[in-house]
Design a protein around this motif. Structure first.
Motif, PDB file in Angstrom:
ATOM      1  N   LYS A 161      31.231  -8.032  19.968  1.00 32.11           N
ATOM      2  CA  LYS A 161      31.689  -9.425  19.892  1.00 32.11           C
ATOM      3  C   LYS A 161      30.771 -10.249  18.992  1.00 32.11           C
ATOM      4  O   LYS A 161      31.218 -11.130  18.255  1.00 32.11           O
ATOM      5  CB  LYS A 161      31.708 -10.012  21.308  1.00 32.11           C
ATOM      6  N   LEU A 162      29.455  -9.956  19.041  1.00 34.47           N
ATOM      7  CA  LEU A 162      28.469 -10.706  18.260  1.00 34.47           C
ATOM      8  C   LEU A 162      28.407 -10.221  16.815  1.00 34.47           C
ATOM      9  O   LEU A 162      27.938 -10.936  15.930  1.00 34.47           O
ATOM     10  CB  LEU A 162      27.074 -10.555  18.879  1.00 34.47           C
ATOM     11  N   GLY A 163      28.873  -8.984  16.591  1.00 32.54           N
ATOM     12  CA  GLY A 163      28.713  -8.358  15.278  1.00 32.54           C
ATOM     13  C   GLY A 163      30.001  -8.203  14.496  1.00 32.54           C
ATOM     14  O   GLY A 163      30.105  -7.335  13.633  1.00 32.54           O
ATOM     15  N   ASN A 164      30.995  -9.046  14.812  1.00 22.68           N
ATOM     16  CA  ASN A 164      32.234  -9.060  14.029  1.00 22.68           C
ATOM     17  C   ASN A 164      32.062 -10.098  12.920  1.00 22.68           C
ATOM     18  O   ASN A 164      32.071 -11.299  13.173  1.00 22.68           O
ATOM     19  CB  ASN A 164      33.423  -9.408  14.929  1.00 22.68           C
ATOM     20  N   GLY A 165      31.922  -9.634  11.697  1.00 26.27           N
ATOM     21  CA  GLY A 165      31.616 -10.506  10.570  1.00 26.27           C
ATOM     22  C   GLY A 165      32.763 -11.375  10.105  1.00 26.27           C
ATOM     23  O   GLY A 165      32.618 -12.134   9.141  1.00 26.27           O
ATOM     24  N   LEU A 166      33.916 -11.272  10.792  1.00 29.70           N
ATOM     25  CA  LEU A 166      35.062 -12.126  10.445  1.00 29.70           C
ATOM     26  C   LEU A 166      35.350 -13.142  11.545  1.00 29.70           C
ATOM     27  O   LEU A 166      36.356 -13.848  11.499  1.00 29.70           O
ATOM     28  CB  LEU A 166      36.309 -11.261  10.188  1.00 29.70           C
ATOM     29  N   ASP A 167      34.462 -13.206  12.535  1.00 28.74           N
ATOM     30  CA  ASP A 167      34.679 -14.095  13.683  1.00 28.74           C
ATOM     31  C   ASP A 167      33.495 -15.050  13.855  1.00 28.74           C
ATOM     32  O   ASP A 167      32.577 -14.781  14.623  1.00 28.74           O
ATOM     33  CB  ASP A 167      34.864 -13.241  14.948  1.00 28.74           C
ATOM     34  N   PRO A 168      33.518 -16.185  13.135  1.00 22.66           N
ATOM     35  CA  PRO A 168      32.386 -17.106  13.222  1.00 22.66           C
ATOM     36  C   PRO A 168      32.125 -17.595  14.641  1.00 22.66           C
ATOM     37  O   PRO A 168      30.979 -17.750  15.049  1.00 22.66           O
ATOM     38  CB  PRO A 168      32.800 -18.280  12.319  1.00 22.66           C
ATOM     39  N   ARG A 169      33.195 -17.828  15.390  1.00 17.16           N
ATOM     40  CA  ARG A 169      33.061 -18.452  16.706  1.00 17.16           C
ATOM     41  C   ARG A 169      32.106 -17.707  17.628  1.00 17.16           C
ATOM     42  O   ARG A 169      31.350 -18.319  18.383  1.00 17.16           O
ATOM     43  CB  ARG A 169      34.446 -18.565  17.364  1.00 17.16           C
ATOM     44  N   ASN A 195      37.357 -22.237   5.847  1.00 15.66           N
ATOM     45  CA  ASN A 195      37.657 -21.573   4.575  1.00 15.66           C
ATOM     46  C   ASN A 195      37.469 -22.464   3.344  1.00 15.66           C
ATOM     47  O   ASN A 195      38.392 -22.639   2.549  1.00 15.66           O
ATOM     48  CB  ASN A 195      39.103 -21.038   4.603  1.00 15.66           C
ATOM     49  N   PRO A 196      36.263 -23.019   3.145  1.00 13.53           N
ATOM     50  CA  PRO A 196      36.041 -23.873   1.979  1.00 13.53           C
ATOM     51  C   PRO A 196      36.011 -23.093   0.661  1.00 13.53           C
ATOM     52  O   PRO A 196      36.139 -23.672  -0.407  1.00 13.53           O
ATOM     53  CB  PRO A 196      34.674 -24.503   2.247  1.00 13.53           C
ATOM     54  N   ALA A 197      35.823 -21.763   0.740  1.00 12.29           N
ATOM     55  CA  ALA A 197      35.816 -20.914  -0.456  1.00 12.29           C
ATOM     56  C   ALA A 197      36.238 -19.509  -0.049  1.00 12.29           C
ATOM     57  O   ALA A 197      36.263 -19.180   1.139  1.00 12.29           O
ATOM     58  CB  ALA A 197      34.423 -20.900  -1.085  1.00 12.29           C
ATOM     59  N   THR A 198      36.556 -18.697  -1.040  1.00 16.78           N
ATOM     60  CA  THR A 198      37.101 -17.350  -0.776  1.00 16.78           C
ATOM     61  C   THR A 198      36.280 -16.543   0.220  1.00 16.78           C
ATOM     62  O   THR A 198      36.820 -15.926   1.122  1.00 16.78           O
ATOM     63  CB  THR A 198      37.169 -16.546  -2.096  1.00 16.78           C
ATOM     64  N   HIS A 199      34.965 -16.540   0.037  1.00 18.11           N
ATOM     65  CA  HIS A 199      34.108 -15.676   0.863  1.00 18.11           C
ATOM     66  C   HIS A 199      33.535 -16.402   2.070  1.00 18.11           C
ATOM     67  O   HIS A 199      32.807 -15.814   2.857  1.00 18.11           O
ATOM     68  CB  HIS A 199      32.953 -15.126   0.026  1.00 18.11           C
ATOM     69  N   TYR A 225      29.340 -17.071   5.596  1.00 16.69           N
ATOM     70  CA  TYR A 225      29.969 -16.080   4.715  1.00 16.69           C
ATOM     71  C   TYR A 225      30.528 -14.922   5.531  1.00 16.69           C
ATOM     72  O   TYR A 225      29.899 -14.485   6.507  1.00 16.69           O
ATOM     73  CB  TYR A 225      28.936 -15.529   3.725  1.00 16.69           C
ATOM     74  N   ARG A 226      31.669 -14.431   5.122  1.00 13.23           N
ATOM     75  CA  ARG A 226      32.229 -13.217   5.739  1.00 13.23           C
ATOM     76  C   ARG A 226      31.155 -12.127   5.747  1.00 13.23           C
ATOM     77  O   ARG A 226      30.452 -11.927   4.761  1.00 13.23           O
ATOM     78  CB  ARG A 226      33.411 -12.717   4.922  1.00 13.23           C
ATOM     79  N   GLY A 227      31.067 -11.414   6.865  1.00 10.12           N
ATOM     80  CA  GLY A 227      30.034 -10.384   6.988  1.00 10.12           C
ATOM     81  C   GLY A 227      30.169  -9.254   5.989  1.00 10.12           C
ATOM     82  O   GLY A 227      29.188  -8.572   5.677  1.00 10.12           O
ATOM     83  N   ASP A 228      31.381  -9.052   5.473  1.00 11.43           N
ATOM     84  CA  ASP A 228      31.587  -7.991   4.478  1.00 11.43           C
ATOM     85  C   ASP A 228      31.441  -8.514   3.049  1.00 11.43           C
ATOM     86  O   ASP A 228      31.806  -7.845   2.090  1.00 11.43           O
ATOM     87  CB  ASP A 228      32.953  -7.321   4.665  1.00 11.43           C
TER      88      ASP A 228
END
Length: 237
Positions: A26-34, A63-67, A91-94
């Motif tokens: 849950k803490l290490g999902n780079g697409l889930d800021p929350r 989403n202010p920018a692509t990444h 930033y997205r984790g990937d």
């Protein structure tokens, strides 16, 4: 009123795409800021500064920018009336490489931007006063070419992540940036480090004083002993 702007580049913790010791999923999902360790979790940048008494959230942009999944802008007013803004980008984790490239482009003056903070326009990227990288040390995973300074302006920098001092040093030299805080060992890049650094820097404390305040904050939360914490951080070269 005079104003200072800190722009923080925060690659979200990502078990799958970063060379890290895995954290709970849950803490290490780079697409889930929350829920991310470095953003929405207890000592993540967004959560920690939202709870801080002296900081006010003025913008929250998705989403202010692509990444970038989310941008938050906090503001605090010092006793002398000076305004301090913290612009933090998740930033997205990937997209670690893009995060590093954006950070160095800003540090070297190759990227200059402005953004809205309430009713004000403030300078970000190379127009900010202090540029902070906060997260897993992506230079351990990617070999990047240093970016050369474009405009002769010396910006202040920090890299809060594992062993950042040796990894980032050459990049700072080429960008003509001055490092306020870096690290010598493995550490948790949690928000209280950035908070202590900004608090000292914004009122003009010396490098030695900032070093001590950051170490004290780290020891307070990590219980690693002040000596160990002092050895973990470096101010200046």
């Amino acid at each position: 009123a005079p104003r200072l702007v800190v722009h923080a580049f925060v690659p979200l913790c990502d078990n799958e795409n970063q060379g890290i010791v895995p954290v709970p999923p849950k803490l290490g999902n780079g697409l889930d800021p929350r829920n991310n360790l470095y953003w929405g979790a207890l000592y993540g940048i967004k959560t920690h500064f939202k709870k801080a008494d002296d900081w006010t959230l003025v913008e929250n942009i998705e989403n202010p920018a692509t990444h970038i999944l989310e941008r938050v802008i906090f503001k605090k007013i010092l006793r002398d009336g000076k305004e301090v803004f913290l612009v933090a980008d998740a930033y997205r984790g990937d997209r670690m490489k893009e995060c590093l490239l954006d950070y160095f482009a800003a540090l070297s003056g190759n990227e200059l931007q402005n953004t809205k903070a309430g009713d004000k326009s403030i300078g970000i990227s190379g127009n900010a006063d202090l540029l902070v990288f906060n997260g897993h040390n992506g230079l351990m995973d990617y070999t990047l070419e240093p970016v050369y300074n474009a405009d002769g302006k010396r910006r202040e920098a920090a890299a809060i992540g594992c062993v950042s001092h040796p990894f980032f040093k050459e990049f700072y030299i080429k960008a003509q940036a001055y490092p306020i805080v870096n690290t010598t060992g493995l550490m948790a890049p949690e928000a209280y480090v950035m908070e202590a650094m900004i608090n000292g820097w914004s009122v003009g404390r010396s490098g030695k004083e900032i070093h001590l305040e950051v170490a004290a904050a780290y020891d307070k939360y990590q219980g690693c002993g002040l000596r160990g914490a002092k050895n973990l951080f470096v101010a200046g070269w």
